[in-house]
Design an enzyme around this catalytic site. Structure first.
Site, PDB file in Angstrom:
ATOM      1  N   ALA A   1       0.682  -9.282 -26.153  1.00 53.31           N
ATOM      2  CA  ALA A   1       1.147 -10.414 -25.345  1.00 53.31           C
ATOM      3  C   ALA A   1       1.018 -10.182 -23.847  1.00 53.31           C
ATOM      4  O   ALA A   1       1.184 -11.118 -23.066  1.00 53.31           O
ATOM      5  CB  ALA A   1       2.599 -10.744 -25.697  1.00 53.31           C
TER       6      ALA A   1
ATOM      7  N   GLY B   1      -0.485  -7.448 -20.347  1.00 54.21           N
ATOM      8  CA  GLY B   1      -1.155  -6.277 -19.788  1.00 54.21           C
ATOM      9  C   GLY B   1      -2.423  -5.842 -20.516  1.00 54.21           C
ATOM     10  O   GLY B   1      -3.311  -6.655 -20.790  1.00 54.21           O
ATOM     11  N   ILE B   2      -2.492  -4.550 -20.820  1.00 55.51           N
ATOM     12  CA  ILE B   2      -3.700  -3.967 -21.419  1.00 55.51           C
ATOM     13  C   ILE B   2      -3.963  -4.568 -22.811  1.00 55.51           C
ATOM     14  O   ILE B   2      -5.106  -4.859 -23.163  1.00 55.51           O
ATOM     15  CB  ILE B   2      -3.550  -2.425 -21.517  1.00 55.51           C
ATOM     16  CG1 ILE B   2      -3.409  -1.819 -20.116  1.00 55.51           C
ATOM     17  CG2 ILE B   2      -4.726  -1.807 -22.263  1.00 55.51           C
ATOM     18  CD1 ILE B   2      -2.950  -0.360 -20.103  1.00 55.51           C
TER      19      ILE B   2
ATOM     20  N   ASP C   1       9.738  -5.978 -33.641  1.00 59.43           N
ATOM     21  CA  ASP C   1      10.276  -5.016 -32.674  1.00 59.43           C
ATOM     22  C   ASP C   1       9.970  -3.604 -33.174  1.00 59.43           C
ATOM     23  O   ASP C   1      10.593  -3.118 -34.128  1.00 59.43           O
ATOM     24  CB  ASP C   1      11.788  -5.229 -32.529  1.00 59.43           C
ATOM     25  CG  ASP C   1      12.397  -4.254 -31.527  1.00 59.43           C
ATOM     26  OD1 ASP C   1      11.657  -3.406 -30.982  1.00 59.43           O
ATOM     27  OD2 ASP C   1      13.622  -4.344 -31.304  1.00 59.43           O
ATOM     28  N   LEU C   2       9.040  -2.939 -32.526  1.00 56.02           N
ATOM     29  CA  LEU C   2       8.597  -1.619 -32.994  1.00 56.02           C
ATOM     30  C   LEU C   2       9.589  -0.507 -32.673  1.00 56.02           C
ATOM     31  O   LEU C   2       9.349   0.653 -33.007  1.00 56.02           O
ATOM     32  CB  LEU C   2       7.219  -1.288 -32.407  1.00 56.02           C
ATOM     33  CG  LEU C   2       6.115  -2.310 -32.701  1.00 56.02           C
ATOM     34  CD1 LEU C   2       4.779  -1.816 -32.176  1.00 56.02           C
ATOM     35  CD2 LEU C   2       6.015  -2.595 -34.192  1.00 56.02           C
TER      36      LEU C   2
ATOM     37  N   GLY D   1       4.159  -0.659 -25.675  1.00 59.42           N
ATOM     38  CA  GLY D   1       4.922   0.441 -25.104  1.00 59.42           C
ATOM     39  C   GLY D   1       5.768  -0.045 -23.949  1.00 59.42           C
ATOM     40  O   GLY D   1       5.563  -1.148 -23.439  1.00 59.42           O
TER      41      GLY D   1
ATOM     42  N   SER E   1      -1.411   7.855 -22.326  1.00 53.19           N
ATOM     43  CA  SER E   1      -1.269   7.794 -20.864  1.00 53.19           C
ATOM     44  C   SER E   1      -1.691   9.131 -20.279  1.00 53.19           C
ATOM     45  O   SER E   1      -1.609  10.166 -20.964  1.00 53.19           O
ATOM     46  CB  SER E   1       0.199   7.536 -20.509  1.00 53.19           C
ATOM     47  OG  SER E   1       0.438   7.791 -19.139  1.00 53.19           O
TER      48      SER E   1
ATOM     49  N   TYR F   1       9.039   9.508 -21.214  1.00 52.87           N
ATOM     50  CA  TYR F   1       7.722   8.848 -21.286  1.00 52.87           C
ATOM     51  C   TYR F   1       6.628   9.903 -21.503  1.00 52.87           C
ATOM     52  O   TYR F   1       5.768   9.745 -22.373  1.00 52.87           O
ATOM     53  CB  TYR F   1       7.474   8.073 -19.994  1.00 52.87           C
ATOM     54  CG  TYR F   1       6.225   7.227 -19.999  1.00 52.87           C
ATOM     55  CD1 TYR F   1       6.210   5.986 -20.631  1.00 52.87           C
ATOM     56  CD2 TYR F   1       5.055   7.658 -19.379  1.00 52.87           C
ATOM     57  CE1 TYR F   1       5.054   5.193 -20.639  1.00 52.87           C
ATOM     58  CE2 TYR F   1       3.911   6.883 -19.378  1.00 52.87           C
ATOM     59  CZ  TYR F   1       3.915   5.660 -20.004  1.00 52.87           C
ATOM     60  OH  TYR F   1       2.773   4.881 -20.011  1.00 52.87           O
TER      61      TYR F   1
HETATM   62  P1  NAI Z   1       2.953  -4.489 -20.536  1.00 48.82           P
HETATM   63  O1  NAI Z   1       4.420  -4.442 -20.321  1.00 48.82           O
HETATM   64  O2  NAI Z   1       2.127  -5.426 -19.730  1.00 48.82           O
HETATM   65  O3  NAI Z   1       2.628  -4.750 -22.079  1.00 48.82           O
HETATM   66  C1  NAI Z   1       3.305  -4.045 -23.092  1.00 48.82           C
HETATM   67  C2  NAI Z   1       3.483  -4.952 -24.288  1.00 48.82           C
HETATM   68  O4  NAI Z   1       4.170  -4.198 -25.303  1.00 48.82           O
HETATM   69  C3  NAI Z   1       4.329  -6.197 -23.964  1.00 48.82           C
HETATM   70  O5  NAI Z   1       3.689  -7.382 -24.412  1.00 48.82           O
HETATM   71  C4  NAI Z   1       5.620  -5.923 -24.698  1.00 48.82           C
HETATM   72  O6  NAI Z   1       6.294  -7.090 -25.145  1.00 48.82           O
HETATM   73  C5  NAI Z   1       5.140  -5.046 -25.859  1.00 48.82           C
HETATM   74  N1  NAI Z   1       6.277  -4.301 -26.377  1.00 48.82           N
HETATM   75  C6  NAI Z   1       7.177  -3.579 -25.664  1.00 48.82           C
HETATM   76  N2  NAI Z   1       8.155  -3.135 -26.465  1.00 48.82           N
HETATM   77  C7  NAI Z   1       7.867  -3.595 -27.707  1.00 48.82           C
HETATM   78  C8  NAI Z   1       8.524  -3.477 -28.951  1.00 48.82           C
HETATM   79  N3  NAI Z   1       9.700  -2.847 -29.076  1.00 48.82           N
HETATM   80  N4  NAI Z   1       7.943  -4.046 -30.036  1.00 48.82           N
HETATM   81  C9  NAI Z   1       6.773  -4.740 -29.921  1.00 48.82           C
HETATM   82  N5  NAI Z   1       6.125  -4.891 -28.749  1.00 48.82           N
HETATM   83  C10 NAI Z   1       6.665  -4.318 -27.661  1.00 48.82           C
HETATM   84  O7  NAI Z   1       2.455  -2.995 -20.331  1.00 48.82           O
HETATM   85  P2  NAI Z   1       0.995  -2.352 -20.197  1.00 48.82           P
HETATM   86  O8  NAI Z   1       0.956  -1.704 -18.878  1.00 48.82           O
HETATM   87  O9  NAI Z   1      -0.061  -3.261 -20.621  1.00 48.82           O
HETATM   88  O10 NAI Z   1       1.156  -1.158 -21.254  1.00 48.82           O
HETATM   89  C11 NAI Z   1       0.432  -1.096 -22.462  1.00 48.82           C
HETATM   90  C12 NAI Z   1       0.358   0.348 -22.893  1.00 48.82           C
HETATM   91  O11 NAI Z   1      -0.352   1.076 -21.902  1.00 48.82           O
HETATM   92  C13 NAI Z   1       1.738   1.024 -23.019  1.00 48.82           C
HETATM   93  O12 NAI Z   1       1.741   1.825 -24.175  1.00 48.82           O
HETATM   94  C14 NAI Z   1       1.816   1.861 -21.767  1.00 48.82           C
HETATM   95  O13 NAI Z   1       2.643   2.989 -21.945  1.00 48.82           O
HETATM   96  C15 NAI Z   1       0.366   2.237 -21.563  1.00 48.82           C
HETATM   97  N6  NAI Z   1       0.034   2.630 -20.204  1.00 48.82           N
HETATM   98  C16 NAI Z   1       0.180   1.760 -19.159  1.00 48.82           C
HETATM   99  C17 NAI Z   1      -0.106   2.170 -17.876  1.00 48.82           C
HETATM  100  C18 NAI Z   1       0.028   1.284 -16.670  1.00 48.82           C
HETATM  101  O14 NAI Z   1      -0.096   1.772 -15.521  1.00 48.82           O
HETATM  102  N7  NAI Z   1       0.248  -0.021 -16.833  1.00 48.82           N
HETATM  103  C19 NAI Z   1      -0.569   3.557 -17.608  1.00 48.82           C
HETATM  104  C20 NAI Z   1      -0.694   4.372 -18.783  1.00 48.82           C
HETATM  105  C21 NAI Z   1      -0.400   3.922 -20.021  1.00 48.82           C
END
Ligand code: NAI
Length: 253
Positions: free
Chosen positions: A9, A11-12, A40-41, A70, A113, A151
């Site tokens: 939903a 970001g990445i 909810d994971l 995450g 990460s 983390y």
């Molecule tokens: P984001 O916050 O934009 O997207 C994360 C998504 O995971 C959200 O849609 C959220 O609803 C979902 N999520 C969170 N908790 C959840 C749960 N309990 N059950 C189901 N879904 C859940 O974050 P982003 O930055 O796109 O992160 C994606 C992955 O990339 C994560 O694993 C993060 O740790 C990793 N990452 C991100 C970095 C960054 O600088 N943005 C750097 C390194 C790794």
């Protein structure tokens, strides 16, 4: 190809879903909201619902999966972070293996990460299956930065667990690789920048390529690793961080 993506939903995960969808693949998104499967994971019941929802929508046959859901270090609850980033990701990964085995040239990407490299596996409490009480005690010395330590542990353990599966998954015909981003411009990172504990630290750290990554840049590596041109790439972690890892640890690879 039919590809499941957790964290679809935002970001990445959202950028990956968009890129793969534009390439003609069927995407089954899993997220707390705005996804085909709402789950909810953080909790076992949610993980089971995620697996069940994906199996139902895919007919039990998957060609790819991306484990991306995450939360970031700024979270107020470091144990919940470990529940989602490590236990949640691994449970879904393992739960989807039977469907992936039935897929065509199946491949998986786990999103870890660069933080995975900031702690040592032998000193990571998750390496000995520490329980919640032991984790809480081990996090205490980090004080305000317990979230960052949790983390790093969660991502280190996720990378190691993924690599530990290389033999079994390779024999099963399912490729499995890990992508380890640095700073990526997403809501997760922006929330970290807004956090009084982490904001200046993140701002103060400049990568050799002096900008944040766009989510689409991470998505394009993920898409490549899932595709046929990556057919011999298996069990590897790919750092994609604008050169930070090379700058900080040039001799460690
Ligand atoms: P984001 O916050 O934009 O997207 C994360 C998504 O995971 C959200 O849609 C959220 O609803 C979902 N999520 C969170 N908790 C959840 C749960 N309990 N059950 C189901 N879904 C859940 O974050 P982003 O930055 O796109 O992160 C994606 C992955 O990339 C994560 O694993 C993060 O740790 C990793 N990452 C991100 C970095 C960054 O600088 N943005 C750097 C390194 C790794």
């Amino acid at each position: 190809m039919t590809i499941a993506i957790t964290g679809s939903a935002s970001g990445i995960g959202a950028a990956t879903a968009a890129a793969l969808s534009a390439a003609g693949h069927d995407i089954i998104g899993v997220d707390l909201r705005d996804a085909a499967v709402h789950a909810d994971l953080a909790v076992p019941r949610g993980r089971a619902a995620a697996i069940e929802g994906v199996l139902e929508r895919s007919g039990g046959v998957l060609d790819g999966a991306v484990l991306c859901a995450g939360i970031g270090p700024h979270t107020p609850d470091p144990l919940r972070l470990i529940d989602i980033n490590y236990h949640g990701a691994l449970a879904v990964l393992d739960g989807l293996l039977p469907a992936l085995r039935r897929g065509e040239s199946p491949a998986v990407v786990v999103v870890s990460s660069v933080a995975s490299t900031q702690v040592v596996w032998a000193e990571n409490p998750l390496s000995v299956g520490a329980d919640r009480a032991a984790l809480t005690t081990a996090l205490e010395p980090a004080g305000d930065y317990a979230g960052h330590l949790a983390y790093a542990w969660s991502k280190n353990a996720l990378t190691v667990a993924s690599r530990q599966r290389a033999a079994e998954w390779g024999a099963a015909g399912v490729r499995l690789n890990i992508v380890a981003p640095g700073t990526v411009d997403t809501p997760l990172l922006r929330a970290g920048l807004d956090d009084p504990r982490y904001g200046d630290l993140i701002r103060g750290f400049t990568a050799p390529i002096a900008r944040k990554a766009e989510p689409a840049e991470i998505a394009s590596l993920i898409a490549y690793l899932l595709g046929p041109r990556a057919g011999y790439i298996h069990g590897s972690q790919f750092v994609i961080d604008g050169g930070v890892d090379a700058q900080v640890r040039p001799a460690a690879f």
